[in-house]
Design a protein around this motif. Sequence first.
Motif, PDB file in Angstrom:
ATOM      1  N   THR A 263      52.837  41.394  -5.418  1.00  0.00           N
ATOM      2  CA  THR A 263      53.179  41.391  -6.831  1.00  0.00           C
ATOM      3  C   THR A 263      52.294  42.400  -7.552  1.00  0.00           C
ATOM      4  O   THR A 263      51.063  42.290  -7.514  1.00  0.00           O
ATOM      5  CB  THR A 263      52.962  39.994  -7.451  1.00  0.00           C
ATOM      6  N   ARG A 264      52.930  43.365  -8.199  1.00  0.00           N
ATOM      7  CA  ARG A 264      52.162  44.347  -8.981  1.00  0.00           C
ATOM      8  C   ARG A 264      51.631  43.670 -10.231  1.00  0.00           C
ATOM      9  O   ARG A 264      52.349  42.946 -10.904  1.00  0.00           O
ATOM     10  CB  ARG A 264      53.025  45.541  -9.349  1.00  0.00           C
TER      11      ARG A 264
ATOM     12  N   ASP B 278      45.339  36.456 -11.715  1.00  0.00           N
ATOM     13  CA  ASP B 278      45.338  35.002 -11.631  1.00  0.00           C
ATOM     14  C   ASP B 278      46.638  34.501 -11.010  1.00  0.00           C
ATOM     15  O   ASP B 278      47.717  34.984 -11.323  1.00  0.00           O
ATOM     16  CB  ASP B 278      45.176  34.377 -13.014  1.00  0.00           C
ATOM     17  N   ASN B 279      46.529  33.530 -10.134  1.00  0.00           N
ATOM     18  CA  ASN B 279      47.669  32.861  -9.521  1.00  0.00           C
ATOM     19  C   ASN B 279      48.538  33.762  -8.651  1.00  0.00           C
ATOM     20  O   ASN B 279      49.676  33.418  -8.371  1.00  0.00           O
ATOM     21  CB  ASN B 279      48.540  32.171 -10.574  1.00  0.00           C
ATOM     22  N   LEU B 280      48.063  34.905  -8.241  1.00  0.00           N
ATOM     23  CA  LEU B 280      48.814  35.780  -7.341  1.00  0.00           C
ATOM     24  C   LEU B 280      48.175  35.716  -5.961  1.00  0.00           C
ATOM     25  O   LEU B 280      46.996  36.016  -5.809  1.00  0.00           O
ATOM     26  CB  LEU B 280      48.806  37.222  -7.840  1.00  0.00           C
TER      27      LEU B 280
ATOM     28  N   PRO C 226      38.187  47.759  -9.455  1.00  0.00           N
ATOM     29  CA  PRO C 226      36.865  47.124  -9.549  1.00  0.00           C
ATOM     30  C   PRO C 226      36.907  45.755 -10.228  1.00  0.00           C
ATOM     31  O   PRO C 226      36.309  44.794  -9.739  1.00  0.00           O
ATOM     32  CB  PRO C 226      36.039  48.131 -10.361  1.00  0.00           C
ATOM     33  N   GLU C 227      37.641  45.654 -11.333  1.00  0.00           N
ATOM     34  CA  GLU C 227      37.744  44.379 -12.033  1.00  0.00           C
ATOM     35  C   GLU C 227      38.521  43.356 -11.201  1.00  0.00           C
ATOM     36  O   GLU C 227      38.157  42.179 -11.150  1.00  0.00           O
ATOM     37  CB  GLU C 227      38.412  44.563 -13.398  1.00  0.00           C
ATOM     38  N   ALA C 228      39.579  43.772 -10.533  1.00  0.00           N
ATOM     39  CA  ALA C 228      40.358  42.852  -9.694  1.00  0.00           C
ATOM     40  C   ALA C 228      39.508  42.303  -8.551  1.00  0.00           C
ATOM     41  O   ALA C 228      39.600  41.118  -8.214  1.00  0.00           O
ATOM     42  CB  ALA C 228      41.591  43.562  -9.141  1.00  0.00           C
ATOM     43  N   LEU C 229      38.671  43.133  -7.976  1.00  0.00           N
ATOM     44  CA  LEU C 229      37.800  42.654  -6.887  1.00  0.00           C
ATOM     45  C   LEU C 229      36.765  41.660  -7.401  1.00  0.00           C
ATOM     46  O   LEU C 229      36.393  40.732  -6.688  1.00  0.00           O
ATOM     47  CB  LEU C 229      37.131  43.837  -6.183  1.00  0.00           C
TER      48      LEU C 229
ATOM     49  N   ALA D 211      39.941  35.600  -5.931  1.00  0.00           N
ATOM     50  CA  ALA D 211      39.697  34.251  -5.426  1.00  0.00           C
ATOM     51  C   ALA D 211      39.499  34.314  -3.910  1.00  0.00           C
ATOM     52  O   ALA D 211      39.860  35.290  -3.262  1.00  0.00           O
ATOM     53  CB  ALA D 211      40.873  33.342  -5.769  1.00  0.00           C
ATOM     54  N   ARG D 212      38.944  33.260  -3.363  1.00  0.00           N
ATOM     55  CA  ARG D 212      38.590  33.237  -1.940  1.00  0.00           C
ATOM     56  C   ARG D 212      39.761  33.517  -1.001  1.00  0.00           C
ATOM     57  O   ARG D 212      39.628  34.286  -0.061  1.00  0.00           O
ATOM     58  CB  ARG D 212      37.978  31.870  -1.623  1.00  0.00           C
ATOM     59  N   ASP D 213      40.912  32.928  -1.230  1.00  0.00           N
ATOM     60  CA  ASP D 213      42.043  33.098  -0.319  1.00  0.00           C
ATOM     61  C   ASP D 213      43.069  34.121  -0.824  1.00  0.00           C
ATOM     62  O   ASP D 213      44.154  34.223  -0.296  1.00  0.00           O
ATOM     63  CB  ASP D 213      42.726  31.758  -0.069  1.00  0.00           C
TER      64      ASP D 213
END
Length: 169
Positions: A15-16, A23-25, A36-39, A43-45
Amino acid sequence: MPLLDRTGAKPDVWTRSEAAAIDNLSHALVDWDALPEALRQKARDQRIGVVVPNTVGIAELKLVLRQLSLVCVTFPAYSDGRGFSLAKHVRNHGFTGTLRASGPLIADQFAYALSCGFDEIELPEASAARQPVGQWLAALERISHGYQRGYGDARNILDQRRAARAALG
């Protein structure tokens, strides 16, 4: 955009995400500038992928390869081959995730894209309409050997010709 691999069309599980909102992807695909911000938010999984322009250097990209599950290299035009070189560098730096080419490539480039390390091709709708999946798979069958070394073919045409000349004496 249609997605295909060496077996044909396939669904896209990625999902782009706008900016770094992941969140929730479970499979978030973000632009290079938002990585950088996404990393930091990851979340863990969660699996993170990045869309990179073919102008990004491997020196920058290799710093984050271990944190990525997908690298999507963009091709602004089918005649711009820098993405093929970048794919080769990404694989040579040990990336084992999914490597995707995205852009207006043509079916005649399919075998070469796979031999450079790409796993799949994402096509614009116009390109997919002009060359349906059947043409891509047929093009893959037509090219069985390459001229260059190091692209998945241990016995490339150049080495075969040299071996034949050496055998003749």
